[in-house]
Design a protein around this motif. Structure first.
Motif, short mmCIF file in Angstrom:
data_model
loop_
_atom_site.label_atom_id
_atom_site.label_comp_id
_atom_site.label_asym_id
_atom_site.label_seq_id
_atom_site.Cartn_x
_atom_site.Cartn_y
_atom_site.Cartn_z
N ARG A 159 0.70 -1.04 0.14
CA ARG A 159 -0.14 -0.21 0.40
C ARG A 159 0.76 0.74 -0.47
N ARG A 160 0.78 2.00 -1.20
CA ARG A 160 1.25 3.45 -0.33
C ARG A 160 0.57 4.26 0.08
N GLU A 161 1.02 6.06 0.06
CA GLU A 161 0.30 6.96 0.11
C GLU A 161 -0.45 7.80 -0.55
N ALA A 162 -2.17 7.45 -0.76
CA ALA A 162 -2.75 7.94 -2.15
C ALA A 162 -2.43 9.10 -2.53
N PRO A 163 -2.46 8.87 -3.68
CA PRO A 163 -2.01 11.07 -4.69
C PRO A 163 -3.20 12.08 -4.27
N THR A 164 -2.18 13.24 -3.53
CA THR A 164 -3.53 14.30 -3.15
C THR A 164 -3.65 15.36 -4.17
N GLY A 165 -5.09 15.48 -4.32
CA GLY A 165 -4.64 17.22 -5.44
C GLY A 165 -6.14 16.58 -5.97
N GLU A 166 -6.28 16.87 -7.09
CA GLU A 166 -6.92 16.39 -7.86
C GLU A 166 -6.06 15.68 -9.42
N PRO A 167 -6.81 15.35 -9.82
CA PRO A 167 -5.91 14.42 -10.80
C PRO A 167 -5.44 15.20 -11.83
N ASP A 168 -4.28 14.61 -12.71
CA ASP A 168 -4.13 15.76 -13.80
C ASP A 168 -5.21 14.98 -15.29
N ARG A 169 -5.44 13.86 -15.37
CA ARG A 169 -6.49 13.24 -16.32
C ARG A 169 -7.53 12.54 -15.48
N THR A 170 -8.74 12.07 -15.88
CA THR A 170 -9.96 11.52 -15.62
C THR A 170 -10.31 10.91 -17.13
N VAL A 171 -10.22 9.91 -17.88
CA VAL A 171 -11.43 9.37 -18.33
C VAL A 171 -11.75 8.51 -17.80
N GLU A 172 -13.01 7.87 -18.86
CA GLU A 172 -14.17 6.73 -17.94
C GLU A 172 -13.62 5.67 -19.36
N ARG A 173 -13.66 4.20 -19.38
CA ARG A 173 -13.81 3.74 -20.39
C ARG A 173 -14.45 2.25 -20.36
N GLN A 174 -15.63 2.02 -21.34
CA GLN A 174 -16.83 1.21 -20.86
C GLN A 174 -16.07 -0.22 -21.18
N ILE A 175 -16.80 -0.77 -20.24
CA ILE A 175 -16.59 -2.75 -20.73
C ILE A 175 -17.62 -3.31 -21.15
#
Length: 285
Positions: A159-175
């Motif tokens: 387990r890593r410390e979670a990233p902070t702040g808003e993500p630089d990019r967000t995408v969605e992928r339909q399965i």
């Protein structure tokens, strides 16, 4: 005890020849959702033999996935019920770009056995080399429910410390509804991903998507979104499988750019971003 840690760690490595063709690469890419839109020049790099490049996560299925997780469960010292097995995590290190077609030697061994109390964790390491030298190293973390508690070491925390702040990019992928049925043709025929009765015996309402399919879909999103579509920039790729995905759902992939790496979190958009992949890092040039 079905898992004899000392015997598993002392077992001789297993080596075998593997091979793959452009058709295997294309099938894998289609299995992780490539090819839509079908005439998009960026997608044709995944589907058209005259332009083909290889997404590094193809390493998890090259040679029809042999040796793989199922093979690891037949190692000396390991005798478990497949219905109790979950793929807990995966790490991949690339030594150089994967050729579109090739033959190589894959050598696998149990590199570690950890006691997590309610489960045992096996680390199956596979090193792959061809005539020109090392190609890649895969580590699969295999959770076996109900097989812990013998007093062994717990091992390092993934387990890593979670990233902070808003993500630089967000995408969605339909399965796709048939995504697991298509992906399994690359070599992972675990009935958990196709047989409703087996899935129920394993504790799921219906068959679930392969974790390594989500793994490949996520890497493709990172490469296409933040690495200019250049698969050769990927140096390593690590994740922890934090939850299940069902065919027909939508992945929400959030990415944070850091120096030389991208940190990623993946959730099921249809279920309030229930975690799917966590502690995920793509290191790149």
């Amino acid at each position: 005890m079905p898992i004899d840690a000392a015997k598993a760690l002392a077992a001789e490595p297993r080596s075998g020849e593997i091979g793959w063709t452009a058709k295997d690469v294309q099938l894998y890419h289609l299995g992780i959702g490539a090819g839509s839109p079908a005439t998009d020049p960026d997608e044709l790099r995944y589907t058209l033999e005259s332009r083909l490049h290889v997404l590094p996560s193809f390493a998890t299925v090259a040679g029809a996935g042999k040796p793989g997780v199922i093979s690891g469960l037949s190692m000396p010292g390991v005798d478990v019920d497949l219905a109790r097995v979950l793929h807990g995590g995966q790490s991949l290190r690339l030594h150089r770009p994967i050729p579109v077609a090739g033959t190589a030697t894959a050598t696998s061994r149990i590199a570690a056995v950890y006691d997590k109390g309610k489960a045992a964790v096996l680390v199956l390491r596979t090193d792959v080399t061809d005539a020109d030298g090392p190609l890649w190293t895969n580590d699969a973390q295999i959770f076996v429910r109900g097989e812990g508690g013998w007093g062994g070491g717990r091992g390092p925390s993934a387990r890593r410390e979670a990233p902070t702040g808003e993500p630089d990019r967000t995408v969605e992928r339909q399965i796709r509804e048939d995504q697991a049925l298509l992906y399994r043709l690359s070599g992972d025929y675990n009935p958990l991903h196709a047989d409703p009765e087996f899935a129920k015996r394993a504790g799921f309402d219906r068959p679930i998507l392969h974790g390594l399919c989500t793994y490949g879909m996520t890497l493709k999103a990172v490469v296409d979104t933040l690495l200019g579509g250049d698969v050769g920039r990927v140096r390593s790729y690590t994740t922890r499988f934090a939850g299940v995905v069902y065919p027909g759902e939508t992945l929400r992939i959030r990415m944070w750019q850091e120096q030389g790496r991208v940190r990623v979190a993946v959730g099921a958009a249809d279920r309030d971003d229930a975690p799917v992949l966590a502690d995920t890092v793509v290191e790149h040039s």
